[in-house]
Design an enzyme around this catalytic site. Structure first.
Site, PDB file in Angstrom:
ATOM      1  N   GLY A  37      -1.252   2.567  -3.153  1.00 60.33           N
ATOM      2  CA  GLY A  37      -0.955   3.154  -1.853  1.00 60.33           C
ATOM      3  C   GLY A  37       0.323   3.969  -1.850  1.00 60.33           C
ATOM      4  O   GLY A  37       0.488   4.895  -1.042  1.00 60.33           O
ATOM      5  N   SER A  38       1.257   3.648  -2.747  1.00 59.42           N
ATOM      6  CA  SER A  38       2.489   4.441  -2.876  1.00 59.42           C
ATOM      7  C   SER A  38       2.273   5.616  -3.831  1.00 59.42           C
ATOM      8  O   SER A  38       2.841   6.696  -3.637  1.00 59.42           O
ATOM      9  CB  SER A  38       3.625   3.563  -3.416  1.00 59.42           C
ATOM     10  OG  SER A  38       3.886   2.498  -2.544  1.00 59.42           O
ATOM     11  N   SER A  68       7.756   3.221  -3.932  1.00 52.39           N
ATOM     12  CA  SER A  68       7.158   1.887  -3.954  1.00 52.39           C
ATOM     13  C   SER A  68       7.391   1.239  -2.601  1.00 52.39           C
ATOM     14  O   SER A  68       8.542   0.960  -2.238  1.00 52.39           O
ATOM     15  CB  SER A  68       7.750   1.020  -5.065  1.00 52.39           C
ATOM     16  OG  SER A  68       7.271  -0.308  -4.928  1.00 52.39           O
ATOM     17  N   SER A  99       6.836  -1.786  -1.520  1.00 46.93           N
ATOM     18  CA  SER A  99       7.520  -3.087  -1.619  1.00 46.93           C
ATOM     19  C   SER A  99       8.858  -2.959  -2.338  1.00 46.93           C
ATOM     20  O   SER A  99       9.755  -3.769  -2.150  1.00 46.93           O
ATOM     21  CB  SER A  99       6.645  -4.073  -2.390  1.00 46.93           C
ATOM     22  OG  SER A  99       6.469  -3.602  -3.721  1.00 46.93           O
ATOM     23  N   THR A 117       7.215  -2.925  -7.603  1.00 48.04           N
ATOM     24  CA  THR A 117       6.075  -2.666  -8.496  1.00 48.04           C
ATOM     25  C   THR A 117       6.567  -2.366  -9.914  1.00 48.04           C
ATOM     26  O   THR A 117       7.362  -1.439 -10.130  1.00 48.04           O
ATOM     27  CB  THR A 117       5.217  -1.530  -7.917  1.00 48.04           C
ATOM     28  OG1 THR A 117       4.743  -1.973  -6.646  1.00 48.04           O
ATOM     29  CG2 THR A 117       4.035  -1.191  -8.795  1.00 48.04           C
ATOM     30  N   ARG A 147      -0.732   0.920   2.042  1.00 46.74           N
ATOM     31  CA  ARG A 147      -1.593   2.093   2.283  1.00 46.74           C
ATOM     32  C   ARG A 147      -1.537   2.574   3.727  1.00 46.74           C
ATOM     33  O   ARG A 147      -1.784   3.745   3.999  1.00 46.74           O
ATOM     34  CB  ARG A 147      -3.039   1.794   1.862  1.00 46.74           C
ATOM     35  CG  ARG A 147      -3.669   0.618   2.561  1.00 46.74           C
ATOM     36  CD  ARG A 147      -4.943   0.204   1.856  1.00 46.74           C
ATOM     37  NE  ARG A 147      -5.498  -1.028   2.409  1.00 46.74           N
ATOM     38  CZ  ARG A 147      -5.069  -2.250   2.150  1.00 46.74           C
ATOM     39  NH1 ARG A 147      -4.045  -2.416   1.333  1.00 46.74           N
ATOM     40  NH2 ARG A 147      -5.652  -3.311   2.681  1.00 46.74           N
ATOM     41  N   GLU A 158      -9.982  -0.579  -1.081  1.00 40.73           N
ATOM     42  CA  GLU A 158      -9.073  -1.619  -0.588  1.00 40.73           C
ATOM     43  C   GLU A 158      -9.442  -2.116   0.810  1.00 40.73           C
ATOM     44  O   GLU A 158      -9.351  -3.312   1.075  1.00 40.73           O
ATOM     45  CB  GLU A 158      -7.625  -1.110  -0.600  1.00 40.73           C
ATOM     46  CG  GLU A 158      -7.119  -0.877  -2.016  1.00 40.73           C
ATOM     47  CD  GLU A 158      -5.683  -0.420  -2.041  1.00 40.73           C
ATOM     48  OE1 GLU A 158      -4.810  -1.183  -1.587  1.00 40.73           O
ATOM     49  OE2 GLU A 158      -5.419   0.696  -2.506  1.00 40.73           O
ATOM     50  N   HIS A 173     -18.693  20.490 -16.000  1.00 44.70           N
ATOM     51  CA  HIS A 173     -18.917  20.577 -17.447  1.00 44.70           C
ATOM     52  C   HIS A 173     -19.445  19.260 -18.017  1.00 44.70           C
ATOM     53  O   HIS A 173     -19.535  19.115 -19.231  1.00 44.70           O
ATOM     54  CB  HIS A 173     -17.613  20.996 -18.137  1.00 44.70           C
ATOM     55  CG  HIS A 173     -17.137  22.346 -17.665  1.00 44.70           C
ATOM     56  ND1 HIS A 173     -17.504  23.522 -18.272  1.00 44.70           N
ATOM     57  CD2 HIS A 173     -16.374  22.687 -16.613  1.00 44.70           C
ATOM     58  CE1 HIS A 173     -16.963  24.539 -17.620  1.00 44.70           C
ATOM     59  NE2 HIS A 173     -16.268  24.056 -16.599  1.00 44.70           N
ATOM     60  N   LYS A 192      -0.974  -9.143  -9.674  1.00 50.89           N
ATOM     61  CA  LYS A 192       0.492  -9.055  -9.677  1.00 50.89           C
ATOM     62  C   LYS A 192       1.102 -10.414 -10.020  1.00 50.89           C
ATOM     63  O   LYS A 192       2.093 -10.493 -10.728  1.00 50.89           O
ATOM     64  CB  LYS A 192       1.010  -8.547  -8.329  1.00 50.89           C
ATOM     65  CG  LYS A 192       0.754  -7.056  -8.131  1.00 50.89           C
ATOM     66  CD  LYS A 192       1.342  -6.533  -6.827  1.00 50.89           C
ATOM     67  CE  LYS A 192       0.997  -5.056  -6.664  1.00 50.89           C
ATOM     68  NZ  LYS A 192       1.450  -4.480  -5.403  1.00 50.89           N
TER      69      LYS A 192
HETATM   70  C1  G6Q Z   1      -1.952  -0.747  -0.925  1.00 51.12           C
HETATM   71  C2  G6Q Z   1      -2.028  -1.769  -1.970  1.00 51.12           C
HETATM   72  C3  G6Q Z   1      -1.587  -1.335  -3.348  1.00 51.12           C
HETATM   73  C4  G6Q Z   1      -0.072  -1.098  -3.506  1.00 51.12           C
HETATM   74  C5  G6Q Z   1       0.248  -1.003  -5.005  1.00 51.12           C
HETATM   75  C6  G6Q Z   1       1.694  -0.695  -5.300  1.00 51.12           C
HETATM   76  O1  G6Q Z   1      -1.999  -0.992   0.260  1.00 51.12           O
HETATM   77  O2  G6Q Z   1      -1.380  -2.928  -1.577  1.00 51.12           O
HETATM   78  O3  G6Q Z   1      -2.328  -0.196  -3.745  1.00 51.12           O
HETATM   79  O4  G6Q Z   1       0.348   0.059  -2.838  1.00 51.12           O
HETATM   80  O5  G6Q Z   1      -0.104  -2.206  -5.620  1.00 51.12           O
HETATM   81  O6  G6Q Z   1       2.568  -1.521  -4.578  1.00 51.12           O
HETATM   82  P1  G6Q Z   1       3.773  -0.849  -3.804  1.00 51.12           P
HETATM   83  O7  G6Q Z   1       3.142   0.138  -2.865  1.00 51.12           O
HETATM   84  O8  G6Q Z   1       4.455  -1.958  -3.093  1.00 51.12           O
HETATM   85  O9  G6Q Z   1       4.631  -0.206  -4.846  1.00 51.12           O
END
Ligand code: G6Q
Length: 300
Positions: free
Chosen positions: A45-46, A85, A87, A90, A133, A200, A216, A295
């Site tokens: 999502g990031s 990121s 969170s 990551t 996301r 997701e 192709h 994770k």
């Molecule tokens: C999105 C998901 C997932 C997440 C990635 C990276 O909603 O939870 O795709 O974005 O695992 O994590 P971070 O976005 O926290 O870096």
């Protein structure tokens, strides 16, 4: 989660990024200046922020090359990196950012917190949402403000992202059929975002094919249905490739304006449609237990 998508405009950042011209990290000075090469690191999502910036840079002919980094491994030698990121924790994104710094490449972070916020590099802190996301508007506009500050790029900033029930219903129907999402390389980020949202939120697995390369190989094996993406803003070569695909393979065409407003409006409807598919399949659109489990199983 539906509420987040319905009110996405609330999360659009309205103020410029406050960045220093230079900063110290580990006893070294990093200059934030107009590098020819822009790396955008991030996962899931990031990570889609890098894809969308790459699409826009191609369509809008921005004066730098965008390289999307979705891995631990990073071999760049010069340039500038934006590490995204939600969170801030990551592993792949943090590793790529550290490798960039080791090579003297300045890193700017976009995050809600975590290790990225504590790394000691300039950060644009973004507000939280129900899931990474769902925080696309704030991450995307944070990246755009960084690019305005450094390169002076122009972009539109929507006040509203109008909801169109018919578009949401069309997307819900088309994506329920687990199509192949077909897009030209100038809309690659949009195509992957559509797939990722279906994965997701709805827990289904459509695939993505990118033109012209898919003409192709994939075209010989394709049966459809497809969700084809086009835009008035893409190069004529790309538009023609999309039209030709629909002459050979059954599917539906979706038109996306490649502006910030157009991209966010379309992806808001993709979010809503995939949440509705989740509801009809009786699955929770918010929970991503396999992603969390993976994770957990990785070394911290
Ligand atoms: C999105 C998901 C997932 C997440 C990635 C990276 O909603 O939870 O795709 O974005 O695992 O994590 P971070 O976005 O926290 O870096």
């Amino acid at each position: 989660m539906l509420d987040d998508y319905m009110n996405w405009e609330r999360y659009i950042l309205k103020t410029p990024a406050d960045l220093p011209d230079r900063y110290n990290y580990g006893g070294r000075v990093y200059e934030i200046s107009q590098a020819e090469r822009l790396y955008v690191a991030g996962m899931g999502g990031s990570g889609v922020i890098g894809d969308l910036i790459r699409d826009l840079s191609m369509v809008r002919d921005w004066p730098f090359e965008v390289i999307v980094v979705k891995d631990y491994f990073f071999k760049g030698k010069s340039g500038l990196m934006i590490a995204v990121s939600y969170s801030g924790n990551t592993a792949e994104t943090l590793t790529a950012a550290r490798l960039a710094l080791e090579r003297g490449i300045p890193v700017i972070g976009i995050t809600t917190g975590g290790k990225l916020a504590e790394m000691g590099v300039p950060i644009v802190k973004i507000p939280k949402a129900s899931a990474p996301r769902a925080a696309l508007p704030q991450m995307f506009t944070a990246a755009l403000w960084i690019l305005r500050r450094i390169y002076g790029v122009a972009f539109d900033l929507p006040e509203v992202l109008p909801y169109d029930q018919k578009l949401a219903e069309r997307l819900e129907r088309a994506l329920s059929a687990r199509p192949t999402v077909v897009a030209p390389s100038s809309m690659q980020g949009i195509a992957y975002r559509v797939k990722n949202e279906a994965n997701e939120n709805a827990k289904i697995d459509p695939s993505v094919e990118i033109l012209p390369e898919a003409h192709h190989n994939w075209i010989e094996g394709a049966r459809g249905p497809i969700v084809a993406l086009t835009s008035p803003d893409i190069p004529p070569e790309h538009k023609l490739r999309v039209e030709l695909t629909l002459q050979l393979i059954p599917g539906e065409l979706f038109d996306v304006s490649m502006t910030v407003s157009g991209i966010l409006t379309f992806l808001k409807h993709v979010g809503i449609a995939t949440v509705r598919i989740a509801e009809s399949r009786n699955v929770d659109p918010l929970k991503t237990p396999r992603i969390e489990e993976l994770k957990r199983r990785l070394p911290q």
